[in-house]
Design an enzyme around this catalytic site. Sequence first.
Site, PDB file in Angstrom:
ATOM      1  N   GLU A 104     -54.341   2.984  45.790  1.00 43.23           N
ATOM      2  CA  GLU A 104     -52.647   2.900  46.557  1.00 43.23           C
ATOM      3  C   GLU A 104     -53.307   1.027  46.656  1.00 43.23           C
ATOM      4  OE1 GLU A 104     -51.791   2.009  49.762  1.00 43.23           O
ATOM      5  OE2 GLU A 104     -53.456   2.965  50.789  1.00 43.23           O
ATOM      6  N   SER A 145     -44.081  10.294  57.950  1.00 42.99           N
ATOM      7  CA  SER A 145     -44.902   9.152  56.933  1.00 42.99           C
ATOM      8  C   SER A 145     -44.379  10.602  55.732  1.00 42.99           C
ATOM      9  CB  SER A 145     -46.116   9.081  56.805  1.00 42.99           C
ATOM     10  OG  SER A 145     -46.249   8.124  55.408  1.00 42.99           O
ATOM     11  N   ALA A 146     -44.123   9.999  55.054  1.00 39.82           N
ATOM     12  CA  ALA A 146     -43.771  10.916  53.344  1.00 39.82           C
ATOM     13  C   ALA A 146     -44.430  11.215  52.717  1.00 39.82           C
ATOM     14  CB  ALA A 146     -42.682  10.073  52.997  1.00 39.82           C
ATOM     15  N   ASP A 147     -46.053  10.829  53.331  1.00 35.94           N
ATOM     16  CA  ASP A 147     -46.967  10.456  53.159  1.00 35.94           C
ATOM     17  C   ASP A 147     -47.390  12.442  52.947  1.00 35.94           C
ATOM     18  OD1 ASP A 147     -48.265   8.525  51.723  1.00 35.94           O
ATOM     19  OD2 ASP A 147     -49.520   7.933  53.891  1.00 35.94           O
ATOM     20  N   LYS A 177     -42.974  -2.295  50.153  1.00 37.48           N
ATOM     21  CA  LYS A 177     -43.485  -1.330  50.177  1.00 37.48           C
ATOM     22  C   LYS A 177     -42.679  -0.068  49.519  1.00 37.48           C
ATOM     23  CE  LYS A 177     -45.366   1.342  54.237  1.00 37.48           C
ATOM     24  NZ  LYS A 177     -45.646   1.697  55.663  1.00 37.48           N
ATOM     25  N   LYS A 200     -54.248   7.417  60.450  1.00 40.67           N
ATOM     26  CA  LYS A 200     -55.005   6.124  61.841  1.00 40.67           C
ATOM     27  C   LYS A 200     -54.129   6.745  62.625  1.00 40.67           C
ATOM     28  CE  LYS A 200     -52.031   3.760  58.702  1.00 40.67           C
ATOM     29  NZ  LYS A 200     -52.012   4.389  56.924  1.00 40.67           N
TER      30      LYS A 200
HETATM   31  N1  PSU Z   1     -54.155   2.754  54.864  1.00 42.06           N
HETATM   32  C1  PSU Z   1     -54.540   1.982  55.433  1.00 42.06           C
HETATM   33  N2  PSU Z   1     -53.976   1.098  55.410  1.00 42.06           N
HETATM   34  C2  PSU Z   1     -52.593   0.807  54.847  1.00 42.06           C
HETATM   35  C3  PSU Z   1     -52.236   2.676  54.708  1.00 42.06           C
HETATM   36  C4  PSU Z   1     -53.318   2.822  54.282  1.00 42.06           C
HETATM   37  O1  PSU Z   1     -56.140   1.564  55.830  1.00 42.06           O
HETATM   38  O2  PSU Z   1     -51.734  -0.039  54.458  1.00 42.06           O
HETATM   39  C5  PSU Z   1     -50.890   2.937  53.760  1.00 42.06           C
HETATM   40  C6  PSU Z   1     -50.328   3.895  52.643  1.00 42.06           C
HETATM   41  O3  PSU Z   1     -50.188   3.486  52.185  1.00 42.06           O
HETATM   42  C7  PSU Z   1     -49.715   4.394  53.805  1.00 42.06           C
HETATM   43  C8  PSU Z   1     -48.434   3.585  54.463  1.00 42.06           C
HETATM   44  O4  PSU Z   1     -49.073   5.435  52.277  1.00 42.06           O
HETATM   45  O5  PSU Z   1     -49.511   2.701  55.306  1.00 42.06           O
HETATM   46  C9  PSU Z   1     -47.964   4.978  55.220  1.00 42.06           C
HETATM   47  O6  PSU Z   1     -46.633   4.086  55.918  1.00 42.06           O
HETATM   48  P1  PSU Z   1     -45.706   5.059  56.908  1.00 42.06           P
HETATM   49  O7  PSU Z   1     -46.573   5.422  58.466  1.00 42.06           O
HETATM   50  O8  PSU Z   1     -44.646   3.966  56.358  1.00 42.06           O
HETATM   51  O9  PSU Z   1     -45.907   5.735  56.139  1.00 42.06           O
HETATM   52 MN    MN Z   2     -42.791   6.251  58.575  1.00 41.35          MN
END
Ligand code: PSU
Ligand code: MN
Length: 321
Positions: free
Chosen positions: A46, A161-163, A107, A180
């Site tokens: 990614e 997260s949409a993940d 992003k 995380k």
């Molecule tokens: N893992 C890391 N650093 C990052 C991310 C993941 O070590 O920056 C990023 C990834 O791209 C993940 C995103 O999909 O953070 C999640 O963001 P959000 O919580 O806004 O969905």
């Molecule tokens: Mn979010």
Amino acid sequence: MELSAINARAYLLITSAKVVHMKSVIKYSVEVAQAMAAGSPIVALESTIISHGLPRPSNLAVAIECEEIVRSLGATPATIALLDGVVHIGLDPAELNAIANRDDISKASIRDLAIVIAQGKSAATTVAATAHIAATAGIKVFATGGLGGVHRGANESFDESADLTALSELDMTIVCAGVKSILDIHATLERLESLSIGLVGYKTNRFPGFYLNDSGFDLEHRVESPQEIADIIKARTLIGTSSKALIVANPVKTEMAKIRHNQILAEGLAKASQNGVSGKAVTPYLLEHFHSASEGESLSINTEIIKSNCALAAEIAVALK
Ligand code: PSU
Ligand code: MN
């Protein structure tokens, strides 16, 4: 020429122009195109971690090193990002540099992809968006740092997260150091279960927490080798559960001291709420807070995490072939 014939010809011209246009939306790097033609192992990487997760100039150095690790283990790296309206599957050195250093890189999650493409803009892709693009290209294995998940206070903010929903709809094996530690880990684990996303620990019985190798939660399944993971991927196809992702949780070797971690996190969460940080800015904000407050310790752990996940993903991709 009869009118209908002219129309038909015009229609053909228009549709062929559309086809050319659609094709030019995705560009493969030379090495990824060659690996695809040869059917050799590929690992998706990614790019949000490069543009928004790590500070300059380490971000570019880490991105280059990650690609090298994948190559050294016999697989081809496919770093995914959007540049000037084009989806890139595999980046050349100048493109990698652009993602790391240009100031106009947003992003992009899945919902942003078409907008960024149509407007000719540039963006790094999150886990969700990268997995979507990789799956479209037939890539099966993906390495990241830590997955997105359910944020603390999500019962009020609805910040999830949409993940998670993306991975519930994609045939992808994703290697990460858990989710995380800035997240609500218990809630994230519950969501992974509800969404039927597979989860195995690599040489661990405990779910890793990104900067911490133990988030405080047990894992039901443990694997000891890339071959074992490849066997699971094959079994998923046989039993028809490969339409949802498989997460391989690979704990970091040298974790951050727990007391320090918890203190920095508490400060970061308080600052984020005081400053009204919300939406897609939350994760980059907290990661940046960690990097500055820990005086580089979180950066070196984050780097270690990504490198180790890239290595394991490459070994899995090789074992699958
Ligand atoms: N893992 C890391 N650093 C990052 C991310 C993941 O070590 O920056 C990023 C990834 O791209 C993940 C995103 O999909 O953070 C999640 O963001 P959000 O919580 O806004 O969905
Ligand atoms: Mn979010």
